[in-house]
Design a protein around this motif. Structure first.
Motif, PDB file in Angstrom:
ATOM      1  N   PRO A 125      43.375  18.428  43.616  1.00  0.00           N
ATOM      2  CA  PRO A 125      42.914  18.747  44.972  1.00  0.00           C
ATOM      3  C   PRO A 125      42.125  20.053  44.987  1.00  0.00           C
ATOM      4  CG  PRO A 125      45.292  19.026  44.789  1.00  0.00           C
ATOM      5  CD  PRO A 125      44.812  18.446  43.494  1.00  0.00           C
ATOM      6  N   ASP A 126      41.161  20.111  45.898  1.00  0.00           N
ATOM      7  CA  ASP A 126      40.354  21.328  46.028  1.00  0.00           C
ATOM      8  C   ASP A 126      41.253  22.492  46.397  1.00  0.00           C
ATOM      9  OD1 ASP A 126      37.998  20.043  45.486  1.00  0.00           O
ATOM     10  OD2 ASP A 126      37.540  19.643  47.586  1.00  0.00           O
ATOM     11  N   ARG A 127      41.015  23.601  45.755  1.00  0.00           N
ATOM     12  CA  ARG A 127      41.759  24.818  46.074  1.00  0.00           C
ATOM     13  C   ARG A 127      40.787  25.809  46.655  1.00  0.00           C
ATOM     14  NH1 ARG A 127      46.668  26.394  42.631  1.00  0.00           N
ATOM     15  NH2 ARG A 127      46.456  27.937  44.231  1.00  0.00           N
ATOM     16  N   ASN A 128      41.039  26.201  47.879  1.00  0.00           N
ATOM     17  CA  ASN A 128      40.164  27.151  48.550  1.00  0.00           C
ATOM     18  C   ASN A 128      40.765  28.548  48.576  1.00  0.00           C
ATOM     19  OD1 ASN A 128      38.221  25.202  49.102  1.00  0.00           O
ATOM     20  ND2 ASN A 128      39.301  24.532  50.924  1.00  0.00           N
ATOM     21  N   ASP A 129      41.827  28.738  47.807  1.00  0.00           N
ATOM     22  CA  ASP A 129      42.456  30.051  47.768  1.00  0.00           C
ATOM     23  C   ASP A 129      41.495  31.058  47.142  1.00  0.00           C
ATOM     24  OD1 ASP A 129      44.657  28.714  48.660  1.00  0.00           O
ATOM     25  OD2 ASP A 129      45.676  28.692  46.727  1.00  0.00           O
ATOM     26  N   ASP A 130      41.496  32.249  47.679  1.00  0.00           N
ATOM     27  CA  ASP A 130      40.707  33.280  47.029  1.00  0.00           C
ATOM     28  C   ASP A 130      41.621  34.099  46.118  1.00  0.00           C
ATOM     29  OD1 ASP A 130      42.091  34.925  48.751  1.00  0.00           O
ATOM     30  OD2 ASP A 130      40.367  35.441  49.982  1.00  0.00           O
ATOM     31  N   PHE A 131      41.048  35.019  45.407  1.00  0.00           N
ATOM     32  CA  PHE A 131      41.795  35.768  44.403  1.00  0.00           C
ATOM     33  C   PHE A 131      42.914  36.598  45.028  1.00  0.00           C
ATOM     34  CE2 PHE A 131      42.175  39.339  41.316  1.00  0.00           C
ATOM     35  CZ  PHE A 131      42.693  38.590  40.275  1.00  0.00           C
ATOM     36  N   ILE A 132      42.674  37.162  46.194  1.00  0.00           N
ATOM     37  CA  ILE A 132      43.701  37.962  46.870  1.00  0.00           C
ATOM     38  C   ILE A 132      44.911  37.092  47.208  1.00  0.00           C
ATOM     39  CG2 ILE A 132      44.234  39.313  48.939  1.00  0.00           C
ATOM     40  CD1 ILE A 132      42.449  40.774  46.946  1.00  0.00           C
ATOM     41  N   ASP A 133      44.666  35.883  47.742  1.00  0.00           N
ATOM     42  CA  ASP A 133      45.776  34.976  48.049  1.00  0.00           C
ATOM     43  C   ASP A 133      46.556  34.631  46.782  1.00  0.00           C
ATOM     44  OD1 ASP A 133      45.196  34.928  50.737  1.00  0.00           O
ATOM     45  OD2 ASP A 133      43.917  33.148  50.574  1.00  0.00           O
ATOM     46  N   PHE A 134      45.835  34.428  45.689  1.00  0.00           N
ATOM     47  CA  PHE A 134      46.489  34.133  44.422  1.00  0.00           C
ATOM     48  C   PHE A 134      47.413  35.277  44.016  1.00  0.00           C
ATOM     49  CE2 PHE A 134      46.409  34.839  39.810  1.00  0.00           C
ATOM     50  CZ  PHE A 134      47.120  33.716  39.399  1.00  0.00           C
ATOM     51  N   LEU A 135      46.909  36.496  44.102  1.00  0.00           N
ATOM     52  CA  LEU A 135      47.724  37.645  43.718  1.00  0.00           C
ATOM     53  C   LEU A 135      48.931  37.814  44.633  1.00  0.00           C
ATOM     54  CD1 LEU A 135      44.989  40.296  42.866  1.00  0.00           C
ATOM     55  CD2 LEU A 135      46.419  39.019  41.269  1.00  0.00           C
ATOM     56  N   LEU A 136      48.733  37.581  45.925  1.00  0.00           N
ATOM     57  CA  LEU A 136      49.832  37.760  46.870  1.00  0.00           C
ATOM     58  C   LEU A 136      50.918  36.703  46.713  1.00  0.00           C
ATOM     59  CD1 LEU A 136      47.833  38.787  50.055  1.00  0.00           C
ATOM     60  CD2 LEU A 136      49.250  40.257  48.602  1.00  0.00           C
TER      61      LEU A 136
ATOM     62  N   LEU B 119      51.453  48.161  42.152  1.00  0.00           N
ATOM     63  CA  LEU B 119      50.304  48.962  41.760  1.00  0.00           C
ATOM     64  C   LEU B 119      50.615  50.422  42.008  1.00  0.00           C
ATOM     65  CD1 LEU B 119      47.504  46.795  43.390  1.00  0.00           C
ATOM     66  CD2 LEU B 119      48.254  46.770  41.015  1.00  0.00           C
ATOM     67  N   GLU B 120      50.278  51.252  41.041  1.00  0.00           N
ATOM     68  CA  GLU B 120      50.466  52.685  41.196  1.00  0.00           C
ATOM     69  C   GLU B 120      49.119  53.367  41.066  1.00  0.00           C
ATOM     70  OE1 GLU B 120      53.385  54.352  38.614  1.00  0.00           O
ATOM     71  OE2 GLU B 120      54.792  52.722  38.966  1.00  0.00           O
ATOM     72  N   ARG B 121      48.888  54.323  41.934  1.00  0.00           N
ATOM     73  CA  ARG B 121      47.638  55.061  41.885  1.00  0.00           C
ATOM     74  C   ARG B 121      47.829  56.313  41.055  1.00  0.00           C
ATOM     75  NH1 ARG B 121      44.190  57.645  46.818  1.00  0.00           N
ATOM     76  NH2 ARG B 121      42.472  58.305  45.510  1.00  0.00           N
ATOM     77  N   ASN B 122      46.847  56.585  40.226  1.00  0.00           N
ATOM     78  CA  ASN B 122      46.869  57.801  39.428  1.00  0.00           C
ATOM     79  C   ASN B 122      46.574  58.974  40.358  1.00  0.00           C
ATOM     80  OD1 ASN B 122      46.441  59.922  37.699  1.00  0.00           O
ATOM     81  ND2 ASN B 122      45.191  58.747  36.261  1.00  0.00           N
TER      82      ASN B 122
END
Length: 80
Positions: free
Chosen positions: A49-60, A68-71
């Motif tokens: 099936p077509d996946r319309n998820d974007d990369f942010i949705d995948f990560l979430l 994530l830690e900021r330097n």
């Protein structure tokens, strides 16, 4: 379901696509063993099936979570 050797399939790809459009799947063999299939698009959409998820949705939705830690160190000097 029709079976066809890879060499023959390469030579008649247009005919395989036309057959798939008519609902006729074809198994392509390589050295006598099934290697691929040309199927109607409706069948392929059921399997993949077509996946319309974007990369942010995948990560979430990643099951392990993301931390994530900021330097916080100061920025380095640079010349223009």
């Amino acid at each position: 379901m029709k079976k066809m050797q890879l060499r023959e399939a390469k030579a008649s790809l247009s005919a395989l696509v036309e057959a798939a459009e008519k609902g006729e799947p074809t198994i392509i063999t390589k050295h006598g063993k099934p290697a691929a299939a040309v199927v109607p698009i409706e069948g392929a959409r059921k399997l993949y099936p077509d996946r319309n998820d974007d990369f942010i949705d995948f990560l979430l939705t990643y099951p392990g979570g993301i931390e994530l830690e900021r330097n916080q160190s100061t920025l380095r000097d640079y010349d223009f």
